[in-house]
Structures are given as C-alpha cells and as structure tokens.
Scaffold this motif. Structure first.
Motif, PDB file in Angstrom:
ATOM      1  N   LEU A   1       0.821  -1.209   0.000  1.00 51.27           N
ATOM      2  CA  LEU A   1       0.000   0.000   0.000  1.00 51.27           C
ATOM      3  C   LEU A   1       0.855   1.260   0.000  1.00 51.27           C
ATOM      4  CD1 LEU A   1      -2.707   1.501   0.311  1.00 51.27           C
ATOM      5  CD2 LEU A   1      -2.491   1.181   2.778  1.00 51.27           C
ATOM      6  N   PHE A   2       1.921   1.281   0.804  1.00 50.85           N
ATOM      7  CA  PHE A   2       2.751   2.485   0.915  1.00 50.85           C
ATOM      8  C   PHE A   2       3.455   2.813  -0.396  1.00 50.85           C
ATOM      9  CE2 PHE A   2       5.773  -0.845   1.563  1.00 50.85           C
ATOM     10  CZ  PHE A   2       7.025  -0.334   1.239  1.00 50.85           C
ATOM     11  N   LEU A   3       3.749   1.796  -1.198  1.00 46.30           N
ATOM     12  CA  LEU A   3       4.401   2.032  -2.481  1.00 46.30           C
ATOM     13  C   LEU A   3       3.430   2.618  -3.502  1.00 46.30           C
ATOM     14  CD1 LEU A   3       6.576  -1.210  -2.744  1.00 46.30           C
ATOM     15  CD2 LEU A   3       7.360   1.114  -2.254  1.00 46.30           C
TER      16      LEU A   3
ATOM     17  N   GLY B   1       8.178   3.541 -17.377  1.00 52.52           N
ATOM     18  CA  GLY B   1       6.962   2.788 -17.098  1.00 52.52           C
ATOM     19  C   GLY B   1       6.709   1.714 -18.136  1.00 52.52           C
ATOM     20  N   THR B   2       6.990   2.047 -19.397  1.00 52.60           N
ATOM     21  CA  THR B   2       6.809   1.063 -20.471  1.00 52.60           C
ATOM     22  C   THR B   2       7.763  -0.108 -20.307  1.00 52.60           C
ATOM     23  OG1 THR B   2       6.109   2.809 -22.005  1.00 52.60           O
ATOM     24  CG2 THR B   2       6.869   0.739 -22.970  1.00 52.60           C
ATOM     25  N   ILE B   3       9.001   0.186 -19.984  1.00 56.43           N
ATOM     26  CA  ILE B   3       9.995  -0.877 -19.798  1.00 56.43           C
ATOM     27  C   ILE B   3       9.571  -1.819 -18.668  1.00 56.43           C
ATOM     28  CG2 ILE B   3      12.369  -1.361 -19.092  1.00 56.43           C
ATOM     29  CD1 ILE B   3      13.176   1.278 -20.474  1.00 56.43           C
ATOM     30  N   ILE B   4       9.141  -1.252 -17.560  1.00 58.36           N
ATOM     31  CA  ILE B   4       8.745  -2.068 -16.410  1.00 58.36           C
ATOM     32  C   ILE B   4       7.502  -2.892 -16.735  1.00 58.36           C
ATOM     33  CG2 ILE B   4       7.832  -1.953 -14.055  1.00 58.36           C
ATOM     34  CD1 ILE B   4       9.687   0.462 -13.642  1.00 58.36           C
ATOM     35  N   THR B   5       6.549  -2.291 -17.443  1.00 55.83           N
ATOM     36  CA  THR B   5       5.323  -3.013 -17.788  1.00 55.83           C
ATOM     37  C   THR B   5       5.613  -4.182 -18.719  1.00 55.83           C
ATOM     38  OG1 THR B   5       4.052  -0.963 -17.562  1.00 55.83           O
ATOM     39  CG2 THR B   5       3.010  -2.774 -18.744  1.00 55.83           C
ATOM     40  N   VAL B   6       6.434  -3.946 -19.725  1.00 55.06           N
ATOM     41  CA  VAL B   6       6.793  -5.021 -20.656  1.00 55.06           C
ATOM     42  C   VAL B   6       7.542  -6.138 -19.920  1.00 55.06           C
ATOM     43  CG1 VAL B   6       8.216  -5.609 -22.665  1.00 55.06           C
ATOM     44  CG2 VAL B   6       6.833  -3.507 -22.670  1.00 55.06           C
ATOM     45  N   PHE B   7       8.440  -5.755 -19.032  1.00 54.03           N
ATOM     46  CA  PHE B   7       9.183  -6.748 -18.247  1.00 54.03           C
ATOM     47  C   PHE B   7       8.247  -7.525 -17.315  1.00 54.03           C
ATOM     48  CE2 PHE B   7      11.127  -7.672 -14.109  1.00 54.03           C
ATOM     49  CZ  PHE B   7      12.103  -8.578 -14.480  1.00 54.03           C
TER      50      PHE B   7
ATOM     51  N   MET C   1      -3.268 -16.549  -6.934  1.00 53.08           N
ATOM     52  CA  MET C   1      -2.476 -15.841  -5.928  1.00 53.08           C
ATOM     53  C   MET C   1      -1.178 -15.296  -6.516  1.00 53.08           C
ATOM     54  SD  MET C   1      -2.245 -14.681  -2.910  1.00 53.08           S
ATOM     55  CE  MET C   1      -3.455 -15.553  -1.913  1.00 53.08           C
ATOM     56  N   GLY C   2      -0.630 -15.978  -7.503  1.00 54.85           N
ATOM     57  CA  GLY C   2       0.585 -15.504  -8.154  1.00 54.85           C
ATOM     58  C   GLY C   2       0.411 -14.150  -8.814  1.00 54.85           C
ATOM     59  N   LEU C   3      -0.818 -13.829  -9.244  1.00 56.30           N
ATOM     60  CA  LEU C   3      -1.078 -12.522  -9.847  1.00 56.30           C
ATOM     61  C   LEU C   3      -0.963 -11.407  -8.822  1.00 56.30           C
ATOM     62  CD1 LEU C   3      -4.144 -13.481 -12.093  1.00 56.30           C
ATOM     63  CD2 LEU C   3      -1.754 -13.213 -12.798  1.00 56.30           C
ATOM     64  N   ALA C   4      -1.402 -11.668  -7.595  1.00 59.43           N
ATOM     65  CA  ALA C   4      -1.261 -10.669  -6.520  1.00 59.43           C
ATOM     66  C   ALA C   4       0.205 -10.451  -6.183  1.00 59.43           C
ATOM     67  CB  ALA C   4      -2.037 -11.109  -5.287  1.00 59.43           C
ATOM     68  N   VAL C   5       0.976 -11.550  -6.164  1.00 64.19           N
ATOM     69  CA  VAL C   5       2.414 -11.430  -5.898  1.00 64.19           C
ATOM     70  C   VAL C   5       3.100 -10.654  -7.022  1.00 64.19           C
ATOM     71  CG1 VAL C   5       4.558 -12.721  -5.580  1.00 64.19           C
ATOM     72  CG2 VAL C   5       2.430 -13.570  -4.548  1.00 64.19           C
ATOM     73  N   ALA C   6       2.731 -10.948  -8.258  1.00 64.30           N
ATOM     74  CA  ALA C   6       3.314 -10.247  -9.407  1.00 64.30           C
ATOM     75  C   ALA C   6       2.978  -8.757  -9.356  1.00 64.30           C
ATOM     76  CB  ALA C   6       2.799 -10.852 -10.707  1.00 64.30           C
ATOM     77  N   SER C   7       1.764  -8.426  -8.917  1.00 64.25           N
ATOM     78  CA  SER C   7       1.370  -7.025  -8.775  1.00 64.25           C
ATOM     79  C   SER C   7       2.282  -6.300  -7.797  1.00 64.25           C
ATOM     80  CB  SER C   7      -0.087  -6.950  -8.303  1.00 64.25           C
ATOM     81  OG  SER C   7      -0.464  -5.621  -8.016  1.00 64.25           O
ATOM     82  N   ASN C   8       2.606  -6.954  -6.684  1.00 66.83           N
ATOM     83  CA  ASN C   8       3.491  -6.343  -5.682  1.00 66.83           C
ATOM     84  C   ASN C   8       4.906  -6.154  -6.219  1.00 66.83           C
ATOM     85  OD1 ASN C   8       1.361  -6.328  -3.928  1.00 66.83           O
ATOM     86  ND2 ASN C   8       2.116  -7.977  -2.625  1.00 66.83           N
ATOM     87  N   ILE C   9       5.392  -7.141  -6.952  1.00 67.53           N
ATOM     88  CA  ILE C   9       6.732  -7.018  -7.546  1.00 67.53           C
ATOM     89  C   ILE C   9       6.767  -5.852  -8.524  1.00 67.53           C
ATOM     90  CG2 ILE C   9       8.416  -8.143  -9.061  1.00 67.53           C
ATOM     91  CD1 ILE C   9       7.521 -10.822  -7.849  1.00 67.53           C
ATOM     92  N   GLY C  10       5.731  -5.748  -9.342  1.00 70.43           N
ATOM     93  CA  GLY C  10       5.691  -4.692 -10.352  1.00 70.43           C
ATOM     94  C   GLY C  10       5.644  -3.298  -9.756  1.00 70.43           C
TER      95      GLY C  10
ATOM     96  N   THR D   1       6.659  -2.360  -6.871  1.00 68.85           N
ATOM     97  CA  THR D   1       7.931  -2.086  -6.209  1.00 68.85           C
ATOM     98  C   THR D   1       8.951  -1.559  -7.215  1.00 68.85           C
ATOM     99  OG1 THR D   1       7.523  -3.822  -4.563  1.00 68.85           O
ATOM    100  CG2 THR D   1       9.792  -3.083  -4.837  1.00 68.85           C
ATOM    101  N   LEU D   2       9.049  -2.225  -8.347  1.00 66.95           N
ATOM    102  CA  LEU D   2       9.977  -1.776  -9.398  1.00 66.95           C
ATOM    103  C   LEU D   2       9.570  -0.400  -9.924  1.00 66.95           C
ATOM    104  CD1 LEU D   2      10.424  -5.112 -11.417  1.00 66.95           C
ATOM    105  CD2 LEU D   2      12.065  -4.033  -9.863  1.00 66.95           C
TER     106      LEU D   2
END
Length: 545
Positions: A386-388, A412-418, A433-442, A444-445
C-alpha cells in the motif's frame, strides 16, 4: 455571566458553521492542506459508496458468470481512454492552464480548452465507434478463458459502457479549470455522483435488464457527475466553450506534447488490473474476486495517495512554473514521506483485520464464505505494498507538474513489458495468488525506478525523504498489526471451538471494532515512545490539542 457565555458559544457555533459552509463552497480557494483534507473526506465517502456498489454487485452475482463479465466489461473502455487521452486529461491540462493563468493569458487558455476538447472528441468518438464493432473480437482475445455465454455478456456490457469515456474526458478538461483556481469542492462531489449511478441503475432496472442495468447506471453517473457538474462550475468560473478546430493552436500542441508520451507509453499502475483480468479469466470467478479485493484495497490508497496527489498537483505546477525548485523538491519529498508513512500504518491494520472485514462486508446473497476466504487472501497480499502505491502516485505527479512526461513514460513502459512474463509465470506456478504477488513485484519496481529517475534529474532528492519517520511507522505497524492479528486469530479459534459461525456478522463486527481500537492504541503508543511527531501533528491538525 451565563448569558454572556451562551452568547459566546452561539457566536463560536455560527463562526464554525460559516467556516464549514465557506470551506465547501465551489468557488472557495483552498490551501494544500485544506484541499487534501476535503478530497480525503470526499474519497472516503466515495469509497463508502464504492464499497456499497461492490457489495451490491457481490450480493447480486457473487463470483459467478455475471460478476466476471461486468468486471471485464470495463477493461476495453478504460484502455481506449488510457491510450487516446493519456490517462491524464486533467493532469496535463492543469499544467497548461497554470502557465496561461500565471502569464495573464486566460483568454488563450479558454480557446485552447475548446480546441483540445473538440479535437479529442473527434478522435475519441471515432475510436469508440470502432470499438463498438470490434468488441466481440477483442473480448475473445483478451479474455480467452471465458466460455461463450460469459464472453457474449461481456461484449454486451462493454458496448454499453464505451460512451462514458466521452463524459470522463470532457469532465477532466472542465475540472482542470477549477483545479487551477485551487477550487476543489466540485472535484470532491463528482465521484460521489458517479459511484451512486451504478447502484441506482441496478435498483431501478435490474429486474427488467439484469446486469445491463448496472452498466446503464454507470454511464448516467458519468454524465451527471464528472461531466455535467464540472461543466456548470467551470462555466461559472469563466471557462467559455466554443466549437473551434485549429490544429495549429499553441495549447493543443503543448497538450499533445505532454500527453503523447502518456498515450504511447504504458504504466504498470494501470496495466496491473488489466494483466490480472487477462490471466484470471482462465479461472472461473477469479476476475470478480480479484476485483473485489482490489476495490477494497484501493480505498485507503485513494484516500492517502490520490487525494493528496490531486490536491498537490496544482501547487507543484505553480512552484515549478515560478522556478521555485527547492520548494518544489521539499514539497514533493514531504508529501511522499507522509503518504508512505501513513501507508505503512494502514497496511498493518488491513492485514490484521482483512478476514473479518471482508466477511462482514461481502458475505450474503450469492457471495459465499468460500468466496470470502479467497478474497481475503488476495486482499492481504495486495495490502503489503500500500505504501508504495501511495508514494509512486506523488512521484508521478511531480513529473507531470514539471511538464516532463516522456521519461516516466519510457521507464513505465519498460517495467510493464518486463512485468508481463512475470504475471504469466507466477500465474502458471502459483495460480491466481501468483497474480497478486506479481502485482506487488511490479509496483515495487515502478516506485523505485521513478524515485531514482527524479533523484538523477536533480528534481527530488532521495536523501530528503524522512527515513526516520518511515522507520518509526514501520515499527509501529509491525507491533500493532502483529498483536491485533494474533488476537483476532485467537478469537476466531476460540469461536470455532465453541461451534460458533465464523461468518457471523456480530462476531466479525466485534472483532473489527475491538481490533481497530487496540490497533489505534498500540500504534499511537509505539509512535509516541519512538519519538514520532505524527500523533501530535494529526491531533493538532484536527484541533484536538
């Protein structure tokens, strides 16, 4: 003496009421703090309406076919708005109108407003007509996991929702006229009207039209709130619309220059929901459940970040235009520090009390206890970052206020494509659940990259962040959140041993009330003992001390 005291109290009451009325008056000129306070209150009310709206949809459809289709039907209209308007009609227009206003050229600003609105209505209107025809093909491609009946309903609802983007765009343009004048009251009301449209449409027409009634209510809310209200008060503030087309207009060229990077670039902040719905379409009910969790998660996000960001944007733009670089940098850093600190605290409470909160709000109608269990698990994972989400919202507006949109669009484009293959890999390895984890990784980057970019461009230094306060809030969040989660878990285990229903509204309501009180007391105590100024600042701002 008693009569004198009574007269004084009456005068104070009248004075308070006069200030409140003036504070809410559409033409009232706000400060950063008063604007943030007003928009946070508006966002709170809007999210209450939003939760009622989500609850209504969950009660009607649960995690069934119609819930997935209704959630999915918003994706194509949002994509068209994002790629053709840049997802930031008001943000980029505020920058332009601020420059016109600061240089005493408001008539030129009015002319550019008309030119931009007319030009983009032609472009956006044409795109909507194409989308109406192409909707079946697009739904089959993006939601490949939908069966034929669900895909057909998604197409129908998508076609109903597409025209609303015209109202959102025009409302954003007219709303920017008010934002430049530091008038935020209308911006506080429009989301309340929009959010109510879906509910009213369903209540009036559901028996006759089914899920289509909610889509029609949504479009009506977009017309009455974001468009009509902004147009009325922008006109009162001096905006004059004319039917003009001039592709050589200075304001149009500048708007395209600012918005084009946002149109051709992409941002994970927006694509996150689209990626989630794309992959989740392969699991029945997952699109709706992830959306319910995300809607509940975004309530504090909007209060902390979007309200503060929307309120700060005109002030940041004004500071940059006046070449006050130091004030700009410290203002952005202070805003990020405050929003991130409050985000860390809010995350701990949301994680600790997520399960009883979702059970209390959503269970009922066609939304089952099993749905609540899955939804609360997704909600907990989302809440970690949430803080991010709050921090990146302020950082992004710093770039927009300075008229610099290309660099954040590229990163933003680079991060989204990655991130796209990350969502795919985690979905296939961990399921939904992996989609929620991927959302957090994204996210953060995304946040780290934008912060570093501002630092490297000597716009906002990373060193100016209040890391001490962030650390104190993290400590308070861990202590309070951990204690409340343990207490809630022990209570639910005890209730289970006594054969009480864990989905009982009185039980979950009691856990929420007692847990919230305990969390507040522990958070305040840890912050006070660790030397944080936050509790006293909040109390002083609220005039409680």
């Amino acid at each position: 003496m008693a009569k004198l005291a009574n007269n004084r109290q009456a005068e104070q009451a009248r004075s308070w009421w006069a200030r409140a009325v003036g504070f809410l008056r559409p033409s009232h000129r706000h400060s950063v703090f008063s604007a943030t306070l007003l928009l946070m209150a508006s966002t709170f009310l809007s999210r209450i309406i939003g939760l009622v709206r989500v609850k209504y949809i969950a009660w009607l459809f649960g995690s069934g076919m119609q819930a997935d289709a209704l959630t999915a039907s918003f994706v194509l209209p949002d994509m068209i708005s994002y790629f053709l308007v840049g997802g930031a009609a008001s943000i980029s227009f505020v920058t332009i109108l601020t420059r016109y206003r600061e240089s005493g050229r408001e008539d030129d600003g009015n002319r550019s407003l008309s030119v931009i609105l007319n030009t983009m209505y032609l472009v956006l209107g044409g795109a909507i007509l194409v989308a109406e025809v192409a909707a079946p093909y697009w739904v089959h491609w993006w939601f490949a996991g939908f069966d034929a009946p669900k895909a057909a309903l998604t197409v129908k609802l998508t076609r109903l929702l597409l025209p609303a983007q015209l109202f959102f765009f025009a409302g954003g343009v007219f709303g920017s006229v008010l934002l430049v004048r530091k008038q935020f009251s209308v911006q506080a009301v429009t989301p309340l009207i929009y959010g109510s449209g879906t509910i009213v449409g369903g209540m009036l027409l559901f028996k006759h039209m089914g899920a289509s009634s909610l889509a029609i209510g949504t479009v009506a809310g977009a017309f009455l709130g974001p468009f009509l209200l902004n147009w009325i008060f922008a006109h009162r503030a001096g905006a004059r619309y004319q039917f003009l087309l001039d592709f050589e207009d200075e304001g149009l060229r500048e708007w395209v220059k600012l918005s084009l990077p946002l149109m051709i670039g992409v941002s994970l902040v927006t694509f996150d929901n689209w990626f989630i719905s794309h992959f989740a379409s392969g699991t029945n009910g997952a699109v709706a459940l992830m959306n319910y969790a995300k809607q509940l998660f975004t309530a504090p996000t909007s209060m902390l970040a979007q309200a503060a960001g929307a309120a700060s944007m005109p002030f940041f733009a004004s500071l940059w235009t006046q070449n006050k670089r130091f004030e700009f940098a410290t203002g952005v850093a202070d805003s990020v520090s405050r929003v991130a600190s409050l985000g860390l605290l809010a995350s701990s409470g949301m994680i600790a009390l997520g399960r009883p909160l979702i059970a209390l709000i959503f269970i009922g109608g066609k939304f089952s206890a099993a749905d609540a269990g899955l939804c609360s698990a997704y909600f907990t994972v989302f809440s970690l970052t949430l803080f991010l989400w709050g921090a990146q919202s302020i950082y992004a507006r710093a770039f927009y206020a300075a008229g610099k949109t290309m660099e954040p669009a590229v990163i933003g484009t680079i991060i989204t494509v990655f991130s796209f293959p990350v969502y795919a890999a985690l979905y296939h390895s961990m399921g939904v659940m992996g989609l929620a984890v991927a959302s957090n990784i994204g996210i953060t980057l995304q946040t780290i990259s934008v912060a570093i970019l501002l630092h490297q461009r000597h716009m906002v230094s990373l060193a100016s962040l209040d890391f001490d306060e962030l650390g104190r809030c993290l400590l308070a969040g861990v202590v309070a959140g951990g204690a409340v989660w343990t207490a809630a878990w022990a209570t639910m285990r005890g209730a289970s041993a006594l054969h009480l229903s864990l989905n009982s509204r009185p039980l979950n309501g009691a856990i929420l009330v007692v847990g919230s009180l305990l969390w507040t007391l522990l958070t305040g105590w840890v912050l006070e003992k660790s030397g944080s100024a936050l509790p006293r600042v909040v109390l002083r701002r609220l005039k409680l001390i």
